[in-house]
Write a protein that holds these residues in place. Structure first.
Motif, mmCIF file in Angstrom:
data_model
loop_
_atom_site.group_PDB
_atom_site.id
_atom_site.type_symbol
_atom_site.label_atom_id
_atom_site.label_comp_id
_atom_site.label_asym_id
_atom_site.label_seq_id
_atom_site.Cartn_x
_atom_site.Cartn_y
_atom_site.Cartn_z
ATOM 1 N N VAL A 49 0.871 -1.176 0.000
ATOM 2 C CA VAL A 49 0.000 0.000 0.000
ATOM 3 C C VAL A 49 0.905 1.222 0.000
ATOM 4 C CG1 VAL A 49 -1.667 1.328 1.352
ATOM 5 C CG2 VAL A 49 -1.915 -1.156 1.155
ATOM 6 N N ILE A 50 0.835 2.036 -1.049
ATOM 7 C CA ILE A 50 1.783 3.135 -1.188
ATOM 8 C C ILE A 50 1.071 4.459 -1.433
ATOM 9 C CG2 ILE A 50 2.150 2.630 -3.665
ATOM 10 C CD1 ILE A 50 5.109 3.564 -3.175
ATOM 11 N N PHE A 51 1.458 5.459 -0.643
ATOM 12 C CA PHE A 51 0.983 6.826 -0.796
ATOM 13 C C PHE A 51 2.072 7.625 -1.500
ATOM 14 C CE2 PHE A 51 -1.313 5.159 2.788
ATOM 15 C CZ PHE A 51 -2.557 5.791 2.784
ATOM 16 N N SER A 52 1.742 8.259 -2.612
ATOM 17 C CA SER A 52 2.722 9.052 -3.357
ATOM 18 C C SER A 52 2.385 10.530 -3.298
ATOM 19 C CB SER A 52 2.779 8.609 -4.824
ATOM 20 O OG SER A 52 3.561 9.523 -5.585
ATOM 21 N N ALA A 53 3.410 11.342 -3.063
ATOM 22 C CA ALA A 53 3.240 12.796 -3.054
ATOM 23 C C ALA A 53 2.792 13.333 -4.403
ATOM 24 C CB ALA A 53 4.549 13.462 -2.644
ATOM 25 N N HIS A 54 2.957 12.545 -5.460
ATOM 26 C CA HIS A 54 2.630 13.014 -6.801
ATOM 27 C C HIS A 54 1.222 12.646 -7.250
ATOM 28 C CE1 HIS A 54 6.497 14.787 -7.932
ATOM 29 N NE2 HIS A 54 6.975 13.920 -7.069
ATOM 30 N N TRP A 55 0.426 12.149 -6.330
ATOM 31 C CA TRP A 55 -0.992 11.926 -6.615
ATOM 32 C C TRP A 55 -1.784 12.685 -5.569
ATOM 33 C CZ3 TRP A 55 -3.976 6.599 -6.404
ATOM 34 C CH2 TRP A 55 -5.276 6.793 -6.905
ATOM 35 N N GLU A 56 -2.262 13.860 -5.938
ATOM 36 C CA GLU A 56 -3.014 14.696 -5.022
ATOM 37 C C GLU A 56 -4.498 14.682 -5.388
ATOM 38 O OE1 GLU A 56 -1.286 18.315 -3.276
ATOM 39 O OE2 GLU A 56 0.127 18.242 -4.961
ATOM 40 N N SER A 57 -5.328 14.619 -4.364
ATOM 41 C CA SER A 57 -6.772 14.587 -4.570
ATOM 42 C C SER A 57 -7.464 15.150 -3.343
ATOM 43 C CB SER A 57 -7.240 13.155 -4.827
ATOM 44 O OG SER A 57 -8.643 13.097 -4.949
ATOM 45 N N ALA A 58 -8.564 15.851 -3.557
ATOM 46 C CA ALA A 58 -9.310 16.433 -2.447
ATOM 47 C C ALA A 58 -9.997 15.365 -1.602
ATOM 48 C CB ALA A 58 -10.339 17.429 -2.967
ATOM 49 N N VAL A 59 -10.360 14.243 -2.225
ATOM 50 C CA VAL A 59 -10.940 13.100 -1.514
ATOM 51 C C VAL A 59 -9.983 11.926 -1.672
ATOM 52 C CG1 VAL A 59 -12.876 11.483 -1.390
ATOM 53 C CG2 VAL A 59 -13.296 13.896 -1.893
ATOM 54 N N ALA B 210 3.072 -3.528 -12.252
ATOM 55 C CA ALA B 210 2.676 -4.238 -11.032
ATOM 56 C C ALA B 210 1.195 -4.612 -11.095
ATOM 57 C CB ALA B 210 2.927 -3.364 -9.816
ATOM 58 N N PRO B 211 0.843 -5.748 -10.537
ATOM 59 C CA PRO B 211 -0.585 -6.103 -10.467
ATOM 60 C C PRO B 211 -1.278 -5.344 -9.351
ATOM 61 C CG PRO B 211 0.740 -7.776 -9.376
ATOM 62 C CD PRO B 211 1.713 -6.795 -9.968
ATOM 63 N N GLY B 212 -2.565 -5.109 -9.523
ATOM 64 C CA GLY B 212 -3.374 -4.589 -8.434
ATOM 65 C C GLY B 212 -3.914 -5.734 -7.599
ATOM 66 N N ASP B 213 -4.733 -5.393 -6.627
ATOM 67 C CA ASP B 213 -5.345 -6.408 -5.766
ATOM 68 C C ASP B 213 -6.704 -5.860 -5.340
ATOM 69 O OD1 ASP B 213 -6.206 -8.023 -3.622
ATOM 70 O OD2 ASP B 213 -4.157 -8.493 -3.026
ATOM 71 N N GLY C 18 10.997 -7.021 -9.731
ATOM 72 C CA GLY C 18 10.204 -8.014 -10.434
ATOM 73 C C GLY C 18 8.768 -7.602 -10.669
ATOM 74 N N ALA C 19 8.300 -6.544 -10.035
ATOM 75 C CA ALA C 19 6.914 -6.071 -10.162
ATOM 76 C C ALA C 19 5.925 -7.218 -9.970
ATOM 77 C CB ALA C 19 6.695 -5.399 -11.516
ATOM 78 N N ASP C 20 6.221 -8.082 -8.995
ATOM 79 C CA ASP C 20 5.411 -9.279 -8.782
ATOM 80 C C ASP C 20 4.614 -9.244 -7.480
ATOM 81 O OD1 ASP C 20 7.642 -9.411 -7.163
ATOM 82 O OD2 ASP C 20 8.020 -11.545 -7.511
ATOM 83 N N ILE C 21 4.601 -8.097 -6.806
ATOM 84 C CA ILE C 21 3.841 -7.956 -5.567
ATOM 85 C C ILE C 21 2.653 -7.034 -5.838
ATOM 86 C CG2 ILE C 21 3.890 -7.177 -3.162
ATOM 87 C CD1 ILE C 21 6.891 -7.763 -3.141
ATOM 88 N N PRO C 22 1.449 -7.439 -5.487
ATOM 89 C CA PRO C 22 0.281 -6.583 -5.723
ATOM 90 C C PRO C 22 0.415 -5.229 -5.031
ATOM 91 C CG PRO C 22 -0.404 -8.804 -5.159
ATOM 92 C CD PRO C 22 1.070 -8.752 -4.904
ATOM 93 N N VAL C 23 -0.036 -4.193 -5.715
ATOM 94 C CA VAL C 23 0.090 -2.820 -5.221
ATOM 95 C C VAL C 23 -1.286 -2.160 -5.161
ATOM 96 C CG1 VAL C 23 1.008 -0.510 -5.739
ATOM 97 C CG2 VAL C 23 2.451 -2.542 -6.102
ATOM 98 N N VAL C 24 -1.517 -1.423 -4.090
ATOM 99 C CA VAL C 24 -2.664 -0.524 -3.997
ATOM 100 C C VAL C 24 -2.098 0.870 -3.769
ATOM 101 C CG1 VAL C 24 -4.724 0.151 -2.702
ATOM 102 C CG2 VAL C 24 -4.242 -2.271 -3.128
ATOM 103 N N ALA C 25 -2.304 1.769 -4.719
ATOM 104 C CA ALA C 25 -1.800 3.133 -4.625
ATOM 105 C C ALA C 25 -2.869 4.044 -4.052
ATOM 106 C CB ALA C 25 -1.361 3.628 -6.000
ATOM 107 N N LEU C 26 -2.442 5.007 -3.248
ATOM 108 C CA LEU C 26 -3.367 5.957 -2.635
ATOM 109 C C LEU C 26 -2.873 7.382 -2.834
ATOM 110 C CD1 LEU C 26 -3.390 3.250 -0.523
ATOM 111 C CD2 LEU C 26 -5.257 4.631 0.376
ATOM 112 N N SER C 27 -3.823 8.294 -2.915
ATOM 113 C CA SER C 27 -3.517 9.709 -3.102
ATOM 114 C C SER C 27 -3.229 10.373 -1.759
ATOM 115 C CB SER C 27 -4.693 10.406 -3.779
ATOM 116 O OG SER C 27 -5.840 10.364 -2.946
ATOM 117 N N VAL C 28 -2.787 11.636 -1.825
ATOM 118 C CA VAL C 28 -2.618 12.456 -0.631
ATOM 119 C C VAL C 28 -3.371 13.773 -0.833
ATOM 120 C CG1 VAL C 28 -0.368 11.445 -0.090
ATOM 121 C CG2 VAL C 28 -0.480 13.550 -1.446
#
Length: 259
Positions: free
Chosen positions: A40-50, A79-82, A122-132
């Motif tokens: 589960v990764i939060f990136s500074a480069h994805w900004e959203s009000a919600v 990377a795969p999602g989940d 390897g990009a073999d671990i599922p990723v869930v990206a989140l905004s800030v």
């Protein structure tokens, strides 16, 4: 229990650089207690009000930069999602009263994929990206991480990707890796003391209390992932600095572990 981490992503070129920090990231996975079942990764480069919670099958790679070597625009991180993990993240946020929405189309920006490509090539671990959302209070940022802390018991790796000192206008493009501007070091040192003492009362007021805060954090989106990652470690409240170096005088390359 899986620790949570704050990892600086530096410049987009981090992924092709060879220095102490890039080598640290290349060895990062070997330091984990187990291979993560998801990230589960939060990136500074994805900004959203919600708060956005990604739910995709396979991520596209976003090249949200310009003027870098051609090889960087040929790199991918598919990377795969989940979907199940995405739903679980949303449910945990709901349970904490944190509004959130699923996102089914966005790829991974360089704040996410550059770090992940070094640490998990390897990009073999599922990723869930989140905004800030930089406009939330520092207390609210911490609470977002705290809401997800239980994921660590299920071998889910929580990462906040940003930068503690991040002011593009103050960077010295002629400075080598061995040079660090004193004001940046002072701010990082203040942050270190508050993190290691888990002094959230002062940390949340960094803009008033920390030396050179206005120079170090002209806008807060790159510091927000630190507060979120720290919140994920609220159960035990232990912070450990794993790496600290600088590029161009003041771009802070730091890695923190919270457990």
């Amino acid at each position: 229990m899986m620790p949570a981490y704050f990892l600086a992503h530096g410049a987009p070129s981090l992924v092709i650089e060879d220095h102490d920090y890039s080598r640290f990231l290349r060895q990062f996975a070997s330091s984990l207690p187990v291979k993560p079942k998801g990230i589960v990764i939060f990136s500074a480069h994805w900004e959203s009000a919600v708060q956005q919670v990604s739910s995709v099958e396979t991520y596209e790679t976003i090249y949200d930069f310009y003027g870098f070597p051609d090889e960087m625009y040929r790199m991918t991180y598919p990377a795969p999602g989940d979907a199940a993990l995405s739903r679980q993240v949303s449910a945990m946020l709901d349970g904490a009263g944190i509004p959130n929405r699923p996102d089914t189309g966005r790829g991974l920006d360089h704040g996410a994929w550059a770090v992940l490509k070094l640490a998990f090539p390897g990009a073999d671990i599922p990723v869930v990206a989140l905004s800030v959302n930089r406009h939330l209070s520092n207390e609210q940022q911490y609470e977002i991480g705290k809401a997800l802390g239980e994921l660590r018991k299920k071998d889910i790796l929580i990462i906040g990707s940003g930068g503690i000192v991040h002011n593009l206008r103050r960077m010295n493009w002629n400075a080598g890796l061995g040079h660090a501007d004193s004001w940046a070091v002072e701010f990082d040192g203040w942050i270190r003391r508050t993190l290691e003492g888990w002094n959230t009362a002062e940390l949340f007021r960094y803009s008033e209390l920390a030396p050179h805060a206005g120079q170090a954090v002209p806008t807060s989106e790159h510091l927000v992932p630190l507060l979120i990652a720290m919140g994920s470690g609220d159960a035990d409240r232990k912070a450990r600095l794993l790496h600290q170096s600088y590029q161009w005088g003041s771009l802070s390359l730091s890695a923190w572990q919270f457990d």
